[in-house]
Design a protein around this motif. Structure first.
Motif, PDB file in Angstrom:
ATOM      1  N   GLY A 156       0.623  -1.780  -0.236  1.00 23.39           N
ATOM      2  CA  GLY A 156      -0.106   0.281   0.013  1.00 23.39           C
ATOM      3  C   GLY A 156       0.473   1.223   0.038  1.00 23.39           C
ATOM      4  O   GLY A 156       2.256   1.018   0.595  1.00 23.39           O
ATOM      5  N   ASP A 157       0.145   1.817  -0.709  1.00 22.07           N
ATOM      6  CA  ASP A 157       1.055   3.152  -0.528  1.00 22.07           C
ATOM      7  C   ASP A 157       2.315   3.577  -1.386  1.00 22.07           C
ATOM      8  O   ASP A 157       2.501   4.897  -0.357  1.00 22.07           O
ATOM      9  CB  ASP A 157       1.131   4.213   0.632  1.00 22.07           C
ATOM     10  N   GLY A 158       2.699   2.461  -1.994  1.00 20.92           N
ATOM     11  CA  GLY A 158       3.548   2.714  -3.004  1.00 20.92           C
ATOM     12  C   GLY A 158       5.067   1.535  -2.068  1.00 20.92           C
ATOM     13  O   GLY A 158       6.328   1.933  -2.966  1.00 20.92           O
ATOM     14  N   TYR A 159       4.361   1.033  -1.149  1.00 19.90           N
ATOM     15  CA  TYR A 159       5.168   0.334  -0.587  1.00 19.90           C
ATOM     16  C   TYR A 159       5.354  -0.913  -0.156  1.00 19.90           C
ATOM     17  O   TYR A 159       3.778  -0.984  -0.147  1.00 19.90           O
ATOM     18  CB  TYR A 159       6.388   1.230   1.025  1.00 19.90           C
ATOM     19  N   ILE A 160       5.873  -2.223   0.013  1.00 17.65           N
ATOM     20  CA  ILE A 160       5.779  -3.673   0.240  1.00 17.65           C
ATOM     21  C   ILE A 160       6.145  -3.912   2.172  1.00 17.65           C
ATOM     22  O   ILE A 160       7.742  -4.124   1.326  1.00 17.65           O
ATOM     23  CB  ILE A 160       6.153  -4.605  -0.443  1.00 17.65           C
ATOM     24  N   HIS A 161       5.931  -4.309   2.841  1.00 12.95           N
ATOM     25  CA  HIS A 161       6.451  -4.800   3.772  1.00 12.95           C
ATOM     26  C   HIS A 161       6.043  -6.075   3.554  1.00 12.95           C
ATOM     27  O   HIS A 161       5.178  -6.230   3.812  1.00 12.95           O
ATOM     28  CB  HIS A 161       5.061  -4.236   5.552  1.00 12.95           C
ATOM     29  N   ALA A 162       7.288  -6.739   4.087  1.00 13.07           N
ATOM     30  CA  ALA A 162       7.638  -8.237   4.261  1.00 13.07           C
ATOM     31  C   ALA A 162       8.186  -8.204   5.617  1.00 13.07           C
ATOM     32  O   ALA A 162       9.058  -7.476   6.354  1.00 13.07           O
ATOM     33  CB  ALA A 162       8.613  -8.754   3.741  1.00 13.07           C
ATOM     34  N   PHE A 163       7.731  -9.672   6.375  1.00 13.35           N
ATOM     35  CA  PHE A 163       7.326  -9.261   7.791  1.00 13.35           C
ATOM     36  C   PHE A 163       8.260 -10.855   8.208  1.00 13.35           C
ATOM     37  O   PHE A 163       7.735 -11.961   7.697  1.00 13.35           O
ATOM     38  CB  PHE A 163       6.001  -9.359   8.837  1.00 13.35           C
ATOM     39  N   TYR A 164       9.150 -11.601   8.803  1.00 15.93           N
ATOM     40  CA  TYR A 164       9.468 -12.439   9.115  1.00 15.93           C
ATOM     41  C   TYR A 164      10.050 -12.558  10.616  1.00 15.93           C
ATOM     42  O   TYR A 164      10.376 -11.521  11.445  1.00 15.93           O
ATOM     43  CB  TYR A 164      11.418 -11.954   8.203  1.00 15.93           C
ATOM     44  N   GLY A 165       9.376 -14.140  11.580  1.00 15.35           N
ATOM     45  CA  GLY A 165       9.682 -14.972  12.772  1.00 15.35           C
ATOM     46  C   GLY A 165       8.761 -13.526  13.325  1.00 15.35           C
ATOM     47  O   GLY A 165       9.794 -12.973  14.267  1.00 15.35           O
ATOM     48  N   ARG A 166       7.858 -13.508  13.603  1.00 17.35           N
ATOM     49  CA  ARG A 166       6.598 -13.574  14.165  1.00 17.35           C
ATOM     50  C   ARG A 166       6.935 -13.320  16.058  1.00 17.35           C
ATOM     51  O   ARG A 166       7.362 -14.551  17.054  1.00 17.35           O
ATOM     52  CB  ARG A 166       5.360 -13.870  14.447  1.00 17.35           C
TER      53      ARG A 166
END
Length: 361
Positions: free
Chosen positions: A69-79
């Motif tokens: 969203g808003d021109g970015y991609i957030h990738a999340f690793y290891g909750r």
């Protein structure tokens, strides 16, 4: 667009790699991302700024979750912390922010703009500072920060300290001597680049330049008119378009002034000339925001354009420094509060605030 690491940063990474794999013996394996060094402006946890998603996967594997969203991609690793909001402080071992090429999915055209690491992460800067350090340790290494923001979550205060010129930030739980650093962040120098917009054409500002930002707050040392200290000029153009006047101030500084097409300036910016071309560039960082009428935003306690000098004293106390100048044939008192990151221009005759400047502390 991919940028190679500069010599100094590359030396740091190679030196750290040698330590991780070349000493023999039976010590712990330090080749994983949790031991990758902190190189402000370039790399964190062995993930380099401007890397592709495929290159990140070679280091961190596939992400557990993504959000675009808003021109970015957030990738999340290891909750780390189960439950809670996705963006809760310290909720993930790593968070990588990609600049999206427009399709909302991680792909070859996307590039890393920011890398975040939280415990368990053991990487440090060349001076040995990491999650176990104190905020003062980082100030001693990098100098004073360019901006500070605070947020409440779960009944606790989290403070983000941004060193945009160095390409680094950290989040601390609490304030003062007992503050605990929970997240380290690395961006390119100048901060996380604004989202890329394909084919956008900017036009020179005309008319009411504050039509979308007129009531945005004045936050001394931090932000004014929707522009944060440390923001890139590309974000300013998103808000206001092209300036009516611009140029070089020398000594690595440039200015951009918005008049709305007529009269004197109403919004004026000073920026670091990061590319050295003598004019505001997309990734030049804002160090000062000045506003005049008809800007209607106010400080946390209500001081704005048109307020009286007594209102300024009530909120900020007597000026730390005071000067008097003749501007437009009128005597103007300049009240400076450098420790707070704000300056007021007040007419000597009427005692009315006619200009507010928010500056980097």
């Amino acid at each position: 667009m991919k940028r190679a690491l500069c010599g100094a940063a590359l030396t740091v990474l190679l030196f750290a790699a040698a330590l991780a794999g070349g000493c023999g013996g039976g010590g712990p394996d330090t080749s994983g991302p949790e031991y990758g060094p902190v190189v402000p402006g370039y790399s964190l946890a062995w993930v380099n700024i401007d890397s592709t998603p495929a290159e990140v996967s070679e280091v961190l594997g596939g992400p557990d979750e993504t959000r675009s969203g808003d021109g970015y991609i957030h990738a999340f690793y290891g909750r780390i912390a189960e439950g809670g909001e996705q963006d809760a402080p310290g909720a993930w071992n790593y968070v990588v922010v990609f600049q999206d090429d427009g399709d909302g999915e991680p792909g070859e055209g996307d590039r890393v703009g920011q890398v975040e690491a939280s415990a368990p992460y053991h990487g440090t800067t060349v001076n040995g500072n990491g999650l176990e350090s104190t905020p003062r340790d980082f100030f001693n290494e990098l100098g004073e920060c360019d901006g500070v923001s605070r947020a409440e979550y779960g009944g606790q205060t989290y403070v983000t300290y941004v060193f945009s010129r160095r390409g680094f930030a950290f989040v601390a739980r609490g304030e003062g001597e007992d503050a605990e650093i929970v997240t380290l962040m690395v961006t390119s120098r100048g901060g996380l680049a604004p989202s890329r917009r394909k084919g956008k054409e900017y036009r020179e500002a005309v008319g009411d330049i504050f039509r979308a930002t007129k009531t945005e707050p004045v936050l001394p040392g931090s932000a004014c008119a929707g522009i944060g200290i440390g923001d890139n000029f590309l974000w300013v153009k998103e808000l206001y378009g092209l300036p009516n006047l611009s140029g070089s101030l020398g000594e690595g500084l440039v200015f951009a002034s918005y008049t709305g097409g007529t009269g004197s300036w109403k919004l004026n910016l000073y920026l670091e000339d990061t590319d050295g071309d003598g004019k505001p560039g997309d990734y030049d960082a804002v160090i000062s925001v000045g506003v005049r009428s008809p800007y209607a935003g106010k400080t946390p306690k209500g001081t704005g354009i048109g307020s009286r000098q007594g209102d300024v004293i009530k909120e900020f106390g007597p000026p730390e420094f005071e000067d008097q100048r003749i501007i437009g044939g009128e005597s103007i008192n300049i009240w400076q509060y450098p420790s707070r990151g704000v300056v007021f221009a007040i007419t000597a005759a009427s005692g009315e605030v006619v200009e507010i400047d928010v500056n980097r502390i």
